[in-house]
Design a protein around this motif. Structure first.
Motif, mmCIF file in Angstrom:
data_model
loop_
_atom_site.group_PDB
_atom_site.id
_atom_site.type_symbol
_atom_site.label_atom_id
_atom_site.label_comp_id
_atom_site.label_asym_id
_atom_site.label_seq_id
_atom_site.Cartn_x
_atom_site.Cartn_y
_atom_site.Cartn_z
ATOM 1 N N GLY A 69 0.817 -1.213 0.000
ATOM 2 C CA GLY A 69 0.000 0.000 0.000
ATOM 3 C C GLY A 69 0.845 1.256 0.000
ATOM 4 N N ALA A 70 1.910 1.274 0.781
ATOM 5 C CA ALA A 70 2.788 2.436 0.843
ATOM 6 C C ALA A 70 3.514 2.637 -0.484
ATOM 7 C CB ALA A 70 3.785 2.278 1.983
ATOM 8 N N ALA A 71 3.965 1.554 -1.097
ATOM 9 C CA ALA A 71 4.653 1.653 -2.386
ATOM 10 C C ALA A 71 3.712 2.197 -3.454
ATOM 11 C CB ALA A 71 5.196 0.289 -2.794
ATOM 12 N N LEU A 72 2.481 1.740 -3.457
ATOM 13 C CA LEU A 72 1.509 2.242 -4.417
ATOM 14 C C LEU A 72 1.162 3.698 -4.151
ATOM 15 C CD1 LEU A 72 -0.911 -0.651 -5.190
ATOM 16 C CD2 LEU A 72 0.255 0.805 -6.805
ATOM 17 N N ALA A 73 1.097 4.083 -2.884
ATOM 18 C CA ALA A 73 0.815 5.474 -2.550
ATOM 19 C C ALA A 73 1.872 6.395 -3.147
ATOM 20 C CB ALA A 73 0.746 5.643 -1.033
ATOM 21 N N VAL A 74 3.121 6.002 -3.026
ATOM 22 C CA VAL A 74 4.212 6.788 -3.604
ATOM 23 C C VAL A 74 4.134 6.744 -5.128
ATOM 24 C CG1 VAL A 74 6.716 6.948 -3.859
ATOM 25 C CG2 VAL A 74 5.722 6.511 -1.610
ATOM 26 N N GLY A 75 3.915 5.562 -5.672
ATOM 27 C CA GLY A 75 3.834 5.402 -7.119
ATOM 28 C C GLY A 75 2.731 6.232 -7.750
ATOM 29 N N CYS A 76 1.607 6.341 -7.071
ATOM 30 C CA CYS A 76 0.494 7.134 -7.587
ATOM 31 C C CYS A 76 0.878 8.595 -7.746
ATOM 32 C CB CYS A 76 -0.720 7.020 -6.668
ATOM 33 S SG CYS A 76 -1.555 5.445 -6.805
ATOM 34 N N ASN A 77 1.715 9.084 -6.860
ATOM 35 C CA ASN A 77 2.134 10.471 -6.956
ATOM 36 C C ASN A 77 3.177 10.687 -8.038
ATOM 37 O OD1 ASN A 77 0.767 12.095 -4.744
ATOM 38 N ND2 ASN A 77 1.334 10.196 -3.736
ATOM 39 N N GLU A 79 -6.199 -11.667 0.399
ATOM 40 C CA GLU A 79 -7.174 -10.578 0.541
ATOM 41 C C GLU A 79 -6.575 -9.339 1.208
ATOM 42 O OE1 GLU A 79 -10.447 -8.724 -0.443
ATOM 43 O OE2 GLU A 79 -10.059 -10.807 -0.986
ATOM 44 N N HIS A 80 -5.715 -9.522 2.206
ATOM 45 C CA HIS A 80 -5.147 -8.343 2.874
ATOM 46 C C HIS A 80 -4.222 -7.557 1.943
ATOM 47 C CE1 HIS A 80 -2.074 -11.417 3.692
ATOM 48 N NE2 HIS A 80 -1.219 -10.409 3.769
ATOM 49 N N VAL A 81 -3.598 -8.218 0.980
ATOM 50 C CA VAL A 81 -2.766 -7.515 -0.008
ATOM 51 C C VAL A 81 -3.663 -6.760 -0.988
ATOM 52 C CG1 VAL A 81 -1.045 -7.776 -1.834
ATOM 53 C CG2 VAL A 81 -0.878 -9.154 0.239
ATOM 54 N N ARG A 82 -4.776 -7.371 -1.367
ATOM 55 C CA ARG A 82 -5.749 -6.674 -2.214
ATOM 56 C C ARG A 82 -6.233 -5.397 -1.537
ATOM 57 N NH1 ARG A 82 -8.599 -9.373 -6.370
ATOM 58 N NH2 ARG A 82 -7.903 -11.511 -6.614
ATOM 59 N N ALA A 83 -6.522 -5.506 -0.258
ATOM 60 C CA ALA A 83 -6.971 -4.332 0.502
ATOM 61 C C ALA A 83 -5.884 -3.264 0.542
ATOM 62 C CB ALA A 83 -7.362 -4.742 1.921
ATOM 63 N N ALA A 84 -4.630 -3.669 0.741
ATOM 64 C CA ALA A 84 -3.517 -2.714 0.780
ATOM 65 C C ALA A 84 -3.365 -2.005 -0.560
ATOM 66 C CB ALA A 84 -2.229 -3.435 1.158
ATOM 67 N N VAL A 85 -3.543 -2.734 -1.651
ATOM 68 C CA VAL A 85 -3.466 -2.131 -2.984
ATOM 69 C C VAL A 85 -4.561 -1.083 -3.152
ATOM 70 C CG1 VAL A 85 -3.806 -2.602 -5.454
ATOM 71 C CG2 VAL A 85 -2.297 -4.070 -4.090
ATOM 72 N N ALA A 137 -3.191 8.818 7.708
ATOM 73 C CA ALA A 137 -4.403 8.152 7.219
ATOM 74 C C ALA A 137 -4.049 6.831 6.543
ATOM 75 C CB ALA A 137 -5.155 9.066 6.246
ATOM 76 N N LEU A 138 -2.975 6.826 5.774
ATOM 77 C CA LEU A 138 -2.523 5.614 5.098
ATOM 78 C C LEU A 138 -2.114 4.542 6.098
ATOM 79 C CD1 LEU A 138 -1.821 4.301 2.330
ATOM 80 C CD2 LEU A 138 0.493 5.201 2.651
ATOM 81 N N VAL A 139 -1.334 4.918 7.085
ATOM 82 C CA VAL A 139 -0.874 3.960 8.100
ATOM 83 C C VAL A 139 -2.057 3.382 8.872
ATOM 84 C CG1 VAL A 139 0.410 3.755 10.266
ATOM 85 C CG2 VAL A 139 1.443 4.929 8.322
ATOM 86 N N LEU A 140 -2.974 4.223 9.274
ATOM 87 C CA LEU A 140 -4.153 3.747 10.031
ATOM 88 C C LEU A 140 -5.037 2.843 9.176
ATOM 89 C CD1 LEU A 140 -5.097 6.973 11.995
ATOM 90 C CD2 LEU A 140 -4.161 4.855 12.932
ATOM 91 N N ALA A 141 -5.248 3.213 7.918
ATOM 92 C CA ALA A 141 -6.068 2.379 7.043
ATOM 93 C C ALA A 141 -5.422 1.032 6.765
ATOM 94 C CB ALA A 141 -6.360 3.114 5.735
ATOM 95 N N PHE A 186 -5.139 -4.881 7.871
ATOM 96 C CA PHE A 186 -4.427 -6.095 8.307
ATOM 97 C C PHE A 186 -5.022 -6.625 9.614
ATOM 98 C CE2 PHE A 186 -1.383 -4.699 5.187
ATOM 99 C CZ PHE A 186 -0.931 -5.886 4.671
ATOM 100 N N ALA A 187 -5.485 -5.738 10.466
ATOM 101 C CA ALA A 187 -6.052 -6.184 11.745
ATOM 102 C C ALA A 187 -7.423 -6.839 11.576
ATOM 103 C CB ALA A 187 -6.174 -4.986 12.691
#
Length: 99
Positions: A3-11, A33-39, A87-91, A96-97
């Motif tokens: 999710g973090a890598a995609l967040a940077v990539g989107c910018n 599924e948790h990786v899908r959610a992170a994406v 917001a990204l870290v919390l989401a 994952f939780a």
């Protein structure tokens, strides 16, 4: 991390092409599924960091300028740096939780 890598990539390349590529990779790789959610979270929240992260942001800023409001890219980035990472870290943590 995804999710973090995609967040940077989107910018860097905008969330539309990044989301399309990421979605196809997720589909082909049959990730958990948790990786899908992170994406999904990375593609949705990540573009809020910079003006170039999302076409929707660019369009909104254009509409605001037509109505006499100016938002400078540096100001947008400063606010994005303040708001998007927590917001990204919390989401991602919630995904994952509870996922």
């Amino acid at each position: 991390m995804t999710g973090a890598a995609l967040a940077v990539g989107c910018n860097l390349v905008n969330n539309l092409p990044a989301g399309l590529v990421a979605g196809r990779v997720v589909e082909i790789a049959k990730v958990p599924e948790h990786v899908r959610a992170a994406v999904l979270i990375g593609v949705d929240l990540g573009p809020n960091l910079s003006v170039t992260g999302s076409l929707a942001t660019i369009l909104w800023l254009t509409a605001l300028r037509r109505h006499g409001q100016t938002v400078i890219a540096r100001t947008f980035l400063k606010l994005g740096l303040l708001v998007m990472p927590p917001a990204l870290v919390l989401a991602l943590a919630a995904a994952f939780a509870f996922g």
